[in-house]
Write a protein that holds these residues in place. Structure first.
Motif, PDB file in Angstrom:
ATOM      1  N   VAL A 157      58.933  74.600  31.664  1.00 22.18           N
ATOM      2  CA  VAL A 157      59.811  74.131  32.381  1.00 22.18           C
ATOM      3  C   VAL A 157      60.650  72.893  31.738  1.00 22.18           C
ATOM      4  O   VAL A 157      61.922  73.158  31.684  1.00 22.18           O
ATOM      5  N   ALA A 215      60.380  75.509  37.961  1.00 19.46           N
ATOM      6  CA  ALA A 215      60.141  74.272  38.322  1.00 19.46           C
ATOM      7  C   ALA A 215      59.364  74.017  39.417  1.00 19.46           C
ATOM      8  O   ALA A 215      59.351  74.913  40.556  1.00 19.46           O
ATOM      9  N   ARG A 216      58.415  73.124  39.637  1.00 21.57           N
ATOM     10  CA  ARG A 216      57.893  72.883  40.889  1.00 21.57           C
ATOM     11  C   ARG A 216      57.861  71.344  41.110  1.00 21.57           C
ATOM     12  O   ARG A 216      57.804  70.493  40.211  1.00 21.57           O
ATOM     13  N   ARG A 245      53.385  70.915  38.517  1.00 22.70           N
ATOM     14  CA  ARG A 245      52.468  71.950  37.981  1.00 22.70           C
ATOM     15  C   ARG A 245      52.938  73.361  38.260  1.00 22.70           C
ATOM     16  O   ARG A 245      53.388  73.730  39.473  1.00 22.70           O
ATOM     17  N   GLU A 246      53.065  73.961  37.188  1.00 24.36           N
ATOM     18  CA  GLU A 246      53.542  75.421  37.221  1.00 24.36           C
ATOM     19  C   GLU A 246      52.343  76.612  37.554  1.00 24.36           C
ATOM     20  O   GLU A 246      51.438  76.583  36.515  1.00 24.36           O
ATOM     21  N   HIS A 268      53.807  73.206  33.028  1.00 21.92           N
ATOM     22  CA  HIS A 268      54.900  72.860  33.707  1.00 21.92           C
ATOM     23  C   HIS A 268      55.805  72.118  32.401  1.00 21.92           C
ATOM     24  O   HIS A 268      56.908  72.229  32.380  1.00 21.92           O
TER      25      HIS A 268
END
Length: 202
Positions: free
Chosen positions: A29, A38-39, A43-44, A25
């Motif tokens: 991101v 994006a989360r 966490r990607e 991430h």
């Protein structure tokens, strides 16, 4: 040290994988600005982080500082499902062909010039060592074209699958890169030449 995580030992690496997804991430991101990844939890992860994925973690002092993921080409993967327009001909597939994805290294452990950093070398060496043991000799990569020369210098045999396209403000080209024992020998030579005393190594 490089750790290889599969569905057989994943329960032993839950905390380390969580770190790896946070690193993904951070790199993809926050640094590359791939906002569609994006989360909210930072966490990607994606649909390819399943039981067929092979995760390779470079860990120092219980901290994941390098990561990459291998996906079998005989199952859905990025080139077949998401980035298919990067391949202009027949898509490479076979038991000996895996896709190399989500490569990322913490900023302070990256290369500062032409030479691979010790962490990057260990990750690439890990692919080749793992491949030689599992009858895998070719990887699919979606990457910046600037990596082409570097891979050739490391004795990978690289074949572009199409022309570069702009993805997320960065040129990206899909290639296959084949390797053998000579590739591993070259990586080991480069590691010895570029690792100063006290540097992180595997």
């Amino acid at each position: 040290m490089l750790h290889i995580v599969t569905n057989k030992n994943v329960d032993c690496y839950r905390a380390e994988l969580d770190q790896a997804f946070q690193l993904r991430h951070k790199v993809f991101v926050e640094e590359k600005n791939w906002t569609d990844l994006a989360r909210e939890n930072g966490r990607e992860t994606d649909r390819f982080d399943d039981e067929h994925a092979v995760h390779m973690l470079f860990i120092v002092d219980d901290r994941v500082i390098g990561y990459q993921r291998m996906l079998p080409s005989t199952r859905p993967h990025l080139l077949s499902e998401v980035l298919s327009d990067l391949c202009e001909g027949e898509r490479p597939a076979g038991e000996n062909v895996w896709e190399w994805t989500r490569y990322c290294v913490e900023p302070q452990y990256r290369e500062r010039g032409r030479m691979l950093s010790p962490v990057a070398n260990a990750l690439l060496s890990g692919i080749v060592e793992w491949g030689l043991k599992t009858d895998v000799d070719t990887i699919i990569i979606e990457m910046n074209p600037l990596w082409l020369l570097r891979l050739v210098q490391l004795h990978f045999r690289v074949t572009p699958l199409g022309l570069p396209r702009v993805i997320g403000n960065e040129e990206t080209v899909a290639v296959t890169a084949s390797f053998d024992e000579r590739t591993l020998t070259r990586l080991h030579e480069m590691r010895k030449a570029s690792t100063p005393a006290g540097a992180v190594d595997s």
